[in-house]
Scaffold this active site. Structure first.
Site: not given
Length: 455
Positions: A135, A179, A232
């Site tokens: 991250e 992602d 998304c």
């Protein structure tokens, strides 16, 4: 047209003659969302809540009748399950379809926080696989680390690096999951603020950022390895167009993943290369907006020099883990300051490779602090799937378990007379953390930074 959804987005989606604009608008106006959880196979066999059915593309995942207050459920804090949008769980089906669960591999979750996909990978892949969860945003690394700690496996590494740092590991990973940060249109039902923040300019900005992330990291994927790219977002510019951009290099080929037509997933083809993509729309299935595509690396990829690193002699006193940790012979032990860590022995050299080029937040399992040859056990050890199963424990009622998680006192009269010293605070047979049973009191060792508050 919708009164609150961006008209330009809805209009673009409606250019597809098969797209049901009215149903799409209606599901957003109703605001009713499906709640799903995915069980930790090492900690839970049956769903603890009433369900409306299983998530069809993910093993051990269920839709719930109602959304519970997860923070008040001790099993949630024990890492027995993970609440996750069902659409994102499609990665499990991809892993099974590609047989990536059959043998051990090295996998990277590049944009990993808060940890939903990382915990899924940790369960879906072969148990001897190595998972690196990265991250870039420092403030989000802690929750990623905490969620992997609760999941309880030692074959993970948590890192805090810009994606470009992984170019220092050319040809290293068998699987990369990206992602990517996106404009967030698929999350409109979950986050109303995302609607106000959405714009076509932001879609363009996100598309450029996605290309940068991929362009600066994909050399870390070995030839024959797989890339799972997801967002998304509903925007073609962030989805199918990015896949076409990747295929332009000639280094990748598009992979088709078989799907059941009853699942309600849209199988799409990109404009230029007719690449396979999979779109999830909330009016067609129980999940939020999501896109994912799978590509296989076919281009030549040089690799770094994987010279064998001579194992270092451990500074950890021999036998100190015997009373705490099962199958310790399969783990490499090392000291970081005063903390003892365990890491899979088969990846001892890999840990050195990673340490040389990345900033690591955590590697393996922190089992405790060394204090004059005595081990003070860590919270991570309490939640570890490798803690000795016969370690003494105290089964708590729901009320006592919640008090324990609030870091309040646990009544002495709840403790069996034969238990003294370090013990596991347990709820329904699942470990919550440590307590120390003394003659006339109990010390609650639940970490204060994790304690829950009354709602």
């Amino acid at each position: 047209m919708s009164n609150f959804l961006p008209n330009s987005l809805v209009k673009k989606l409606g250019t597809n003659p098969l797209f049901d604009t009215d149903a799409f608008i209606k599901i957003h106006e109703e605001g009713i969302r499906a709640t799903a959880i995915r069980l930790n196979p090492n900690k839970l066999e049956d769903c603890p809540f009433p369900t409306t059915g299983q998530v069809p593309w993910c093993n051990g995942a269920y839709y719930l009748q109602d959304r519970p207050v997860f923070t008040l459920d001790p099993l949630f804090h024990a890492g027995a399950y993970y609440p996750q949008d069902a659409s994102s769980m499609f990665i499990d089906h991809i892993i099974q379809s590609l047989n990536l669960h059959v043998d051990s591999i090295r996998a990277l979750d590049l944009c990993a926080a808060p940890g939903g996909k990382s915990t899924l990978l940790n369960s879906s892949l072969h148990p001897e696989s190595l998972l690196v969860a990265n991250e870039i945003i420092k403030a989000r690394v802690t929750i990623l680390q905490d969620n992997l700690m609760k999941w309880g496996n030692a074959n993970t590494v948590t890192t805090n690096n810009d994606p470009a740092a992984f170019n220092r590991l050319p040809g290293y990973f068998d699987l990369m999951v990206v992602d990517a940060p996106c404009s967030g249109s698929g999350m409109f039902r979950k986050d109303a603020d995302a609607i106000d923040e959405w714009s076509e300019a932001n879609v363009k900005l996100c598309s450029e950022r996605q290309q940068r992330i991929l362009g600066e990291s994909l050399s870390a994927l070995k030839k024959g390895g797989y890339l799972c790219y997801s967002t998304c977002s509903y925007s073609v510019e962030e989805n199918e167009d990015i896949v076409d951009w990747l295929l332009e290099s000639g280094d990748f080929e598009s992979i088709e993943i078989p799907i059941d037509k009853n699942w309600g997933i849209d199988h799409t083809a990109s404009d230029k290369h007719h690449a396979h993509g999979y779109r999830f729309y909330p009016h067609k299935l129980g999940g939020e907006g999501f896109f994912i595509a799978v590509l296989k690396k076919i281009g030549e990829q040089e690799t770094f020099n994987r010279k064998r690193i001579k194992p270092e002699k451990s500074d950890v006193p021999k036998g100190i883990l015997d009373n705490w940790f099962s199958d310790s012979e399969n783990f490499h032990t090392f000291l970081h300051h005063e903390d003892v860590y365990v890491f899979p022995k088969m990846y001892e050299s890999d840990l050195k490779y990673l340490q040389n080029v990345l900033y690591l937040k955590n590697a393996g399992t922190n089992v405790g602090k060394l204090n004059r040859k005595e081990l003070i056990p860590s919270h991570a050890l309490a939640l570890s799937n490798h803690l000795k199963r016969d370690f003494q424990s105290v089964e708590l009622s729901l009320e006592d378990a919640r008090n324990y998680l609030r870091k309040e006192n646990v009544a002495v009269d709840t403790i069996p007379a034969n238990i003294q010293g370090w013990a596991i605070a347990s709820f329904q047979g699942r470990s919550l953390g440590w307590m120390k049973v003394l003659a006339n009191r109990i010390n609650n060792y639940y970490p204060k930074e994790l304690r829950i508050v009354n709602l």
